[in-house]
Design an enzyme around this catalytic site. Structure first.
Site, PDB file in Angstrom:
ATOM      1  N   ASP A  22      -1.199  -4.047  -3.396  1.00 16.61           N
ATOM      2  CA  ASP A  22      -1.190  -2.659  -3.899  1.00 16.61           C
ATOM      3  C   ASP A  22      -1.106  -2.524  -5.420  1.00 16.61           C
ATOM      4  OD1 ASP A  22      -1.084  -2.423  -1.175  1.00 16.61           O
ATOM      5  OD2 ASP A  22       0.652  -1.114  -1.089  1.00 16.61           O
TER       6      ASP A  22
ATOM      7  N   ASP B  70      -3.012   0.553  -0.514  1.00 17.58           N
ATOM      8  CA  ASP B  70      -2.424   1.655   0.223  1.00 17.58           C
ATOM      9  C   ASP B  70      -3.520   2.728   0.188  1.00 17.58           C
ATOM     10  OD1 ASP B  70       0.095   2.238   1.454  1.00 17.58           O
ATOM     11  OD2 ASP B  70       0.583   3.647  -0.157  1.00 17.58           O
TER      12      ASP B  70
ATOM     13  N   HIS C  81      -4.304   6.355   1.843  1.00 14.78           N
ATOM     14  CA  HIS C  81      -3.893   7.447   2.732  1.00 14.78           C
ATOM     15  C   HIS C  81      -4.863   8.621   2.757  1.00 14.78           C
ATOM     16  CE1 HIS C  81      -0.104   5.381   2.971  1.00 14.78           C
ATOM     17  NE2 HIS C  81       0.287   5.669   1.746  1.00 14.78           N
TER      18      HIS C  81
ATOM     19  N   HIS D 113      -1.456  12.840   4.903  1.00 16.56           N
ATOM     20  CA  HIS D 113      -0.657  11.727   5.446  1.00 16.56           C
ATOM     21  C   HIS D 113       0.805  12.118   5.667  1.00 16.56           C
ATOM     22  CE1 HIS D 113       1.155   7.560   5.461  1.00 16.56           C
ATOM     23  NE2 HIS D 113       0.180   7.464   6.337  1.00 16.56           N
TER      24      HIS D 113
ATOM     25  N   HIS E 281       0.256  10.033  -3.056  1.00 18.33           N
ATOM     26  CA  HIS E 281      -0.177   8.819  -3.768  1.00 18.33           C
ATOM     27  C   HIS E 281      -1.283   8.112  -2.993  1.00 18.33           C
ATOM     28  CE1 HIS E 281       2.697   7.329  -0.778  1.00 18.33           C
ATOM     29  NE2 HIS E 281       2.011   6.191  -0.816  1.00 18.33           N
TER      30      HIS E 281
ATOM     31  N   LYS F 190      -4.646  -0.217   4.148  1.00 21.95           N
ATOM     32  CA  LYS F 190      -3.604   0.102   5.140  1.00 21.95           C
ATOM     33  C   LYS F 190      -3.087   1.506   4.896  1.00 21.95           C
ATOM     34  CE  LYS F 190      -0.320  -1.910   1.999  1.00 21.95           C
ATOM     35  NZ  LYS F 190       0.343  -0.645   1.630  1.00 21.95           N
TER      36      LYS F 190
ATOM     37  N   CYS G 201       6.065  -2.570   0.200  1.00 19.74           N
ATOM     38  CA  CYS G 201       4.892  -3.235   0.793  1.00 19.74           C
ATOM     39  C   CYS G 201       4.929  -4.744   0.649  1.00 19.74           C
ATOM     40  CB  CYS G 201       3.625  -2.632   0.215  1.00 19.74           C
ATOM     41  SG  CYS G 201       3.421  -0.936   0.828  1.00 19.74           S
TER      42      CYS G 201
HETATM   43  C1  VGL Z   1       4.303   1.663  -1.114  1.00 21.55           C
HETATM   44  C2  VGL Z   1       5.669   3.514  -1.073  1.00 21.55           C
HETATM   45  C3  VGL Z   1       4.725   4.223  -0.346  1.00 21.55           C
HETATM   46  C4  VGL Z   1       4.075   0.263  -1.571  1.00 21.55           C
HETATM   47  C5  VGL Z   1       3.362   2.355  -0.374  1.00 21.55           C
HETATM   48  O1  VGL Z   1       2.900  -0.124  -1.797  1.00 21.55           O
HETATM   49  O2  VGL Z   1       5.077  -0.479  -1.745  1.00 21.55           O
HETATM   50  N1  VGL Z   1       5.462   2.240  -1.433  1.00 21.55           N
HETATM   51  N2  VGL Z   1       3.576   3.623  -0.009  1.00 21.55           N
HETATM   52 ZN    ZN Z   2       1.941   4.785   0.687  1.00 24.66          ZN
END
Ligand code: VGL
Ligand code: ZN
Length: 232
Positions: free
Chosen positions: A19, A57, A59, A63, A111, A135, A180
């Protein structure tokens, strides 16, 4: 205890860059000092890993993890979420399986929305060599792990991809260490991969450091600095 890197074979190893996306570095969910790990990650990507994966990530705008999608709720509040009934119903032999438990869900700022700049890899990352794994694409499911969601209802195909390419060892870097990166490392271990996390190529949301203890307890091996790999 230092990790014995002499037993590591690049031809059986994959690097998982977790990510490294605009929203986590300079956007709506920026993790402090995340830009500081980009050069280190680029240096690691020059090593002869057999497989190089970049996760995103990714979404939909509606979401479940976005505070905005829950009337009257604030960012960083915690709610309880339930496994989506239509996916539960599709489980093989559902009637014989134990019920899936509800989970706590942190409500985040919007995000990494699909097809936006926030979801793109940061410009400085040498991402051309990366195979992309996405994901968190399902509306009703949070998915911190790059392997599968916490209920095991959906998976990204990453475990099969790594296995089919003969990978036994995985090296994780990226953001966020306490979300993550941690959940992907724990799942990698669960899937039977020897799992390393490179500490100076990771940044976390919180700085209490509990993720490192948790990962170590699960058998994940922590490499303090990328220099150990770059020098070997
Ligand atoms: C993540 C918060 C929400 C991450 C993803 O990539 O760690 N953190 N979505
Ligand atoms: Zn996320």
């Amino acid at each position: 205890m230092p990790v014995d890197l002499a037993s590591v074979h690049p031809s059986k190893s994959a690097v998982l860059v977790i990510d490294v996306q605009n929203d986590f570095v300079s956007g709506s969910l920026a993790v402090r000092d995340a830009e500081q790990i980009i050069d280190t990650i680029n240096a690691l990507l020059t090593l002869p890993f057999a497989v190089k994966i970049g996760t995103q990530d990714y979404h939909p705008p509606n979401h479940i993890s976005f505070a905005l999608n829950h009337t009257g709720k604030n960012e960083f509040e915690i709610i309880t979420i339930f496994p989506p009934a239509e996916l539960v119903a599709k489980r093989k032999n559902e009637d014989t399986l134990p019920a899936l438990k509800p989970l706590d869900q942190v409500l985040w700022p919007v995000h990494c929305v699909q097809n936006t700049t926030g979801a793109a890899f940061v410009d400085g990352l040498k991402h051309e060599c990366l195979e992309v794994v996405r994901k968190g694409c399902d509306v009703g499911i949070e998915c911190y792990s790059a392997f599968e969601d916490p209920w095991g209802l959906t998976n990204t195909g990453l475990a099969d991809k790594l296995r089919s390419r003969g990978i036994s060892d995985v090296f994780l870097v990226g953001i966020a260490g306490d979300y993550c990166v941690k959940f992907t490392a724990l799942d990698a271990k669960k899937h039977g991969f020897r799992t390393f996390v490179i500490r100076d190529a990771v940044k976390s949301v919180s700085d209490d450091g509990t993720e490192w203890t948790e990962m170590t307890k699960a058998g994940v091996e922590i490499i303090d600095t990328a220099k150990e790999l770059l020098a070997s």
